[in-house]
Design a protein around this motif. Structure first.
Motif, PDB file in Angstrom:
ATOM      1  N   THR A 110      62.991 -18.106   5.389  1.00 24.71           N
ATOM      2  CA  THR A 110      64.455 -18.221   5.400  1.00 24.71           C
ATOM      3  C   THR A 110      65.101 -16.897   5.011  1.00 24.71           C
ATOM      4  O   THR A 110      64.731 -16.298   3.989  1.00 24.71           O
ATOM      5  N   LEU A 112      61.955 -16.488  -4.255  1.00 23.79           N
ATOM      6  CA  LEU A 112      63.181 -15.929  -3.700  1.00 23.79           C
ATOM      7  C   LEU A 112      63.219 -14.427  -3.975  1.00 23.79           C
ATOM      8  O   LEU A 112      62.927 -13.990  -5.095  1.00 23.79           O
ATOM      9  N   ILE A 157      62.357 -17.159   0.480  1.00 22.90           N
ATOM     10  CA  ILE A 157      63.802 -17.000   0.706  1.00 22.90           C
ATOM     11  C   ILE A 157      64.137 -15.536   0.536  1.00 22.90           C
ATOM     12  O   ILE A 157      63.764 -14.918  -0.471  1.00 22.90           O
ATOM     13  N   LEU A 193      66.130 -23.712   0.717  1.00 23.03           N
ATOM     14  CA  LEU A 193      67.120 -23.453  -0.325  1.00 23.03           C
ATOM     15  C   LEU A 193      68.259 -24.452  -0.151  1.00 23.03           C
ATOM     16  O   LEU A 193      68.895 -24.507   0.897  1.00 23.03           O
TER      17      LEU A 193
END
Length: 346
Positions: free
Chosen positions: A204, A66, A176, A2
């Motif tokens: 992440t 995400l 993400i 990101l």
């Protein structure tokens, strides 16, 4: 990964973020910290696309997904708990619903068969056959018993609904993961399970939490919001705290040494000027300007003795008795020195 590029955010006359550039990389859990009002939750909303920045942009890697911890459990009151969790992977859930709709058709056509085949292939690639068991594992880990897995969200008490939404955010191995206060309303067992999940998570994570112990357990990096900028520190919360305190001490020590150096230079300059005034050529325009600057500029800087010596060299005014304060002495010195200078010109 990101990536945040040149992101600024302005509300009216206040700039909350100013040209933020940062990259959040896989394999790290970032603790987003800052003072109350610094914009932690707002920054997560910018990353999630819920708030448009004034300038700059957010970018993900190709085909990256995400996932965000939401607080909208009332939107799912009529949905089954297990389905709400699977909705965390939107594409997978859509495939499941479309497949079911095709197979329920009474007039199943060849085109339907081709489409179903395509969906089945994509479903298998996404490990869809294990979706329900994976969702159930997460629900059990967070303390939601199996008896609730196929109940509707409306049948669950509030604290369990929060856990369902957390499972939704974690589901499907997102690239993400954005978590805003994920430990709120969790019991200790659920927090321990979440800590273990994040420690083993390979992608992440960016998390906001007031739980310092939780941040210490899961974070590999700290992202500190300060005056509209974000600075990264390696390590968990305690490591960041010790590093920041060391930096503050070093800055204070450096400022102290700088102030001492400045004061020493001021003393030296004043003494040099006072000695110069004793010379025969002391009374010219440059000396007068310099004298006023030294007298007025240094009177309040802890240099009383040096300034007094300089004033005494100028017009020999006693510093005790006749003048009640150094300010009065300096003012009188300037006036009398100017009068003396004018007389000398005549």
């Amino acid at each position: 990964m990101l990536t945040v590029s040149d992101v600024s955010l302005r509300f009216s006359d206040r700039k909350l973020f100013d040209d933020v550039n940062i990259a959040f990389t896989p394999g790290n859990t970032y603790g987003l910290i800052g003072a109350n009002g610094a914009g932690k939750s707002t920054f997560l909303k910018i990353l999630a696309g819920d708030i448009e920045p004034t300038t700059g942009h957010i970018s993900l890697g190709p085909d990256e997904r995400l996932s965000v911890l939401r607080q909208n459990h009332f939107d799912y009151e009529e949905e089954r708990v297990i389905d709400v969790v699977i909705m965390g992977n939107e594409r997978l859930y859509d495939i499941m619903k479309e497949k079911d709709a095709i197979y329920m058709k009474e007039d199943f056509t060849d085109e339907d068969g081709i489409r179903a085949s395509e969906l089945e292939a994509e479903f298998a690639d996404m490990d869809g056959w294990n979706a329900e068991s994976d969702a159930a594992t997460m629900l059990n880990g967070l303390g939601i018993d199996t008896e609730f897995h196929y109940a509707t969200m409306g049948d669950l008490p509030g604290p369990l609904k929060v856990k369902v939404l957390l499972a939704q955010a974690l589901f499907g191995n997102p690239d993400i993961l954005l978590l805003d206060e994920p430990t709120n309303h969790l019991d200790l067992d659920a927090i321990a399970w979440l800590e273990e999940f994040l420690i083993n998570f390979e992608n992440t994570v960016i998390v906001v939490s007031h739980d310092r112990y939780f941040l210490n357990k899961v974070c590999t990096q700290i992202a500190d919001i300060d005056y509209g900028k974000i600075k990264l520190y390696a390590g968990n919360y305690d490591f960041w705290y010790e590093s920041s305190q060391l930096l503050i001490r070093q800055m204070k020590e450096a400022n102290k040494k700088k102030e001492e150096k400045i004061k020493e230079l001021q003393k030296k300059s004043i003494k040099t000027y006072a000695a110069h005034l004793r010379g025969e050529n002391a009374y010219d325009e440059e000396d007068y300007t310099t004298g006023c600057a030294f007298l007025i500029g240094n009177e309040g800087n802890g240099l009383r003795d040096e300034v007094a010596d300089c004033a005494d060299c100028l017009i020999r005014i006693p510093m005790e008795g006749e003048a009640e304060s150094l300010n009065a002495a300096v003012a009188a010195a300037v006036l009398m020195f100017e009068a003396g200078r004018q007389r000398r010109k005549k």
